[in-house]
Design an enzyme around this catalytic site. Sequence first.
Site, PDB file in Angstrom:
ATOM      1  N   GLY A  46      94.839 -98.746 -60.246  1.00  0.00           N
ATOM      2  CA  GLY A  46      95.150 -99.025 -58.843  1.00  0.00           C
ATOM      3  C   GLY A  46      95.548-100.454 -58.546  1.00  0.00           C
ATOM      4  O   GLY A  46      96.361-100.708 -57.671  1.00  0.00           O
ATOM      5  N   ASP A 101      92.189-102.303 -55.954  1.00  0.00           N
ATOM      6  CA  ASP A 101      93.148-101.940 -54.913  1.00  0.00           C
ATOM      7  C   ASP A 101      92.476-101.734 -53.558  1.00  0.00           C
ATOM      8  O   ASP A 101      92.909-102.249 -52.553  1.00  0.00           O
ATOM      9  CB  ASP A 101      93.954-100.687 -55.328  1.00  0.00           C
ATOM     10  CG  ASP A 101      93.063 -99.515 -55.787  1.00  0.00           C
ATOM     11  OD1 ASP A 101      91.821 -99.661 -55.808  1.00  0.00           O
ATOM     12  OD2 ASP A 101      93.619 -98.457 -56.125  1.00  0.00           O
ATOM     13  N   ASP A 104      86.378 -98.486 -50.839  1.00  0.00           N
ATOM     14  CA  ASP A 104      86.225 -97.281 -50.025  1.00  0.00           C
ATOM     15  C   ASP A 104      84.720 -97.016 -49.852  1.00  0.00           C
ATOM     16  O   ASP A 104      84.085 -97.649 -49.021  1.00  0.00           O
ATOM     17  CB  ASP A 104      86.973 -96.153 -50.745  1.00  0.00           C
ATOM     18  CG  ASP A 104      87.063 -94.869 -49.946  1.00  0.00           C
ATOM     19  OD1 ASP A 104      87.093 -94.942 -48.710  1.00  0.00           O
ATOM     20  OD2 ASP A 104      87.122 -93.784 -50.560  1.00  0.00           O
ATOM     21  N   GLY A 106      82.605 -97.935 -51.993  1.00  0.00           N
ATOM     22  CA  GLY A 106      81.992 -99.114 -52.597  1.00  0.00           C
ATOM     23  C   GLY A 106      81.297 -98.825 -53.916  1.00  0.00           C
ATOM     24  O   GLY A 106      80.794 -99.739 -54.568  1.00  0.00           O
ATOM     25  N   THR A 108      82.498 -97.868 -56.843  1.00  0.00           N
ATOM     26  CA  THR A 108      83.194 -98.443 -58.001  1.00  0.00           C
ATOM     27  C   THR A 108      82.858 -99.922 -58.142  1.00  0.00           C
ATOM     28  O   THR A 108      82.414-100.381 -59.199  1.00  0.00           O
ATOM     29  CB  THR A 108      84.721 -98.272 -57.846  1.00  0.00           C
ATOM     30  OG1 THR A 108      85.009 -96.899 -57.663  1.00  0.00           O
ATOM     31  CG2 THR A 108      85.459 -98.796 -59.064  1.00  0.00           C
ATOM     32  N   LEU A 109      83.075-100.665 -57.061  1.00  0.00           N
ATOM     33  CA  LEU A 109      82.835-102.104 -57.116  1.00  0.00           C
ATOM     34  C   LEU A 109      81.366-102.406 -57.396  1.00  0.00           C
ATOM     35  O   LEU A 109      81.043-103.327 -58.154  1.00  0.00           O
ATOM     36  CB  LEU A 109      83.281-102.744 -55.797  1.00  0.00           C
ATOM     37  CG  LEU A 109      83.463-104.258 -55.829  1.00  0.00           C
ATOM     38  CD1 LEU A 109      84.519-104.657 -56.849  1.00  0.00           C
ATOM     39  CD2 LEU A 109      83.849-104.783 -54.451  1.00  0.00           C
ATOM     40  N   ASP A 160      97.309 -94.223 -55.911  1.00  0.00           N
ATOM     41  CA  ASP A 160      97.886 -92.925 -56.261  1.00  0.00           C
ATOM     42  C   ASP A 160      97.221 -91.774 -55.522  1.00  0.00           C
ATOM     43  O   ASP A 160      96.111 -91.898 -54.994  1.00  0.00           O
ATOM     44  CB  ASP A 160      97.720 -92.674 -57.763  1.00  0.00           C
ATOM     45  CG  ASP A 160      96.264 -92.351 -58.127  1.00  0.00           C
ATOM     46  OD1 ASP A 160      95.379 -93.169 -57.792  1.00  0.00           O
ATOM     47  OD2 ASP A 160      96.030 -91.294 -58.723  1.00  0.00           O
ATOM     48  N   ARG A 166     102.254 -94.263 -57.259  1.00  0.00           N
ATOM     49  CA  ARG A 166     101.843 -95.646 -57.517  1.00  0.00           C
ATOM     50  C   ARG A 166     103.018 -96.623 -57.430  1.00  0.00           C
ATOM     51  O   ARG A 166     102.828 -97.810 -57.190  1.00  0.00           O
ATOM     52  CB  ARG A 166     101.242 -95.771 -58.930  1.00  0.00           C
ATOM     53  CG  ARG A 166      99.867 -95.150 -59.102  1.00  0.00           C
ATOM     54  CD  ARG A 166      99.222 -95.682 -60.364  1.00  0.00           C
ATOM     55  NE  ARG A 166      98.152 -94.830 -60.869  1.00  0.00           N
ATOM     56  CZ  ARG A 166      96.882 -94.890 -60.464  1.00  0.00           C
ATOM     57  NH1 ARG A 166      96.527 -95.750 -59.545  1.00  0.00           N
ATOM     58  NH2 ARG A 166      95.977 -94.097 -60.982  1.00  0.00           N
TER      59      ARG A 166
HETATM   60  P1  IMP Z   1      85.128 -96.295 -54.046  1.00  0.00           P
HETATM   61  O1  IMP Z   1      84.354 -96.295 -55.326  1.00  0.00           O
HETATM   62  O2  IMP Z   1      84.841 -95.102 -53.177  1.00  0.00           O
HETATM   63  O3  IMP Z   1      85.022 -97.595 -53.260  1.00  0.00           O
HETATM   64  O4  IMP Z   1      86.624 -96.053 -54.380  1.00  0.00           O
HETATM   65  C1  IMP Z   1      87.384 -96.952 -54.979  1.00  0.00           C
HETATM   66  C2  IMP Z   1      88.509 -96.253 -55.702  1.00  0.00           C
HETATM   67  O5  IMP Z   1      88.838 -94.962 -55.103  1.00  0.00           O
HETATM   68  C3  IMP Z   1      89.737 -97.090 -55.575  1.00  0.00           C
HETATM   69  O6  IMP Z   1      89.828 -98.004 -56.643  1.00  0.00           O
HETATM   70  C4  IMP Z   1      90.830 -96.055 -55.574  1.00  0.00           C
HETATM   71  O7  IMP Z   1      91.207 -95.787 -56.908  1.00  0.00           O
HETATM   72  C5  IMP Z   1      90.231 -94.817 -54.981  1.00  0.00           C
HETATM   73  N1  IMP Z   1      90.585 -94.680 -53.561  1.00  0.00           N
HETATM   74  C6  IMP Z   1      89.783 -94.798 -52.492  1.00  0.00           C
HETATM   75  N2  IMP Z   1      90.445 -94.618 -51.349  1.00  0.00           N
HETATM   76  C7  IMP Z   1      91.713 -94.369 -51.693  1.00  0.00           C
HETATM   77  C8  IMP Z   1      92.923 -94.120 -50.927  1.00  0.00           C
HETATM   78  O8  IMP Z   1      92.972 -94.074 -49.694  1.00  0.00           O
HETATM   79  N3  IMP Z   1      94.050 -93.918 -51.670  1.00  0.00           N
HETATM   80  C9  IMP Z   1      94.063 -93.954 -53.030  1.00  0.00           C
HETATM   81  N4  IMP Z   1      92.977 -94.211 -53.768  1.00  0.00           N
HETATM   82  C10 IMP Z   1      91.814 -94.405 -53.106  1.00  0.00           C
HETATM   83 MG    MG Z   2      91.146 -97.270 -58.531  1.00  0.00          MG
END
Ligand code: IMP
Ligand code: MG
Length: 175
Positions: A46, A101, A104, A106, A108-109, A160, A166
């Site tokens: 991303g 990228d 969302d 959180g 992942t981070l 994506d 992408r």
């Molecule tokens: P999290 O772990 O929910 O914060 O999600 C982070 C990952 O989810 C990002 O690095 C994206 O790869 C994917 N993601 C979250 N929201 C979106 C979106 O609106 N479009 C595309 N990818 C998303």
């Molecule tokens: Mg990602």
Amino acid sequence: MTEHNVHHPRPLIRAERLRARCRQMGRAIARDYAGQDLLVVPLLGGAFCFVADLVREIPLPGLELHFASASSYGAGTISSGRVQLSALPDCAGRPVLVVDDILDTGRTLEAVCTALTSAGISSLRSCVLLDKPSRRIADISADYVGFTIPDRFVIGYGLDYDGRYRHLPDVCVID
Ligand code: IMP
Ligand code: MG
């Protein structure tokens, strides 16, 4: 043959605004890390467009890049909440900036920051192009945020939908 653009992408943040914001963020990061050998850790795929534009606006001579990846299982727009990490760099004693990228839920981070913290780094900050605060589950925020956006699924500029879109130059929303 697949029908292309079935999701009808509509621009939300155009390429010129993305480029201008990368310039501002790059300058801020360069100021904050002046004199330090910053290790930038982008999360693929991303972050590939964002980090390419961002690091070219960070004029620090000692900057290094180490690409990592974090993926949550599941397809489409649903995040399963379990995060799988690639091997992280040898970053003991280094200041590290994680780049992704979008922030969302959180999760992942949070998982990446936990793994990096236990690797003995000297400091850790995070930088995301997009922030969707309304969807947050983990208790985490990013240190550098490009744009705060509403709860819409976005694609393009690295982001994506099931591996597609992408390559679009603008950040777009889809139905
Ligand atoms: P999290 O772990 O929910 O914060 O999600 C982070 C990952 O989810 C990002 O690095 C994206 O790869 C994917 N993601 C979250 N929201 C979106 C979106 O609106 N479009 C595309 N990818 C998303
Ligand atoms: Mg990602």
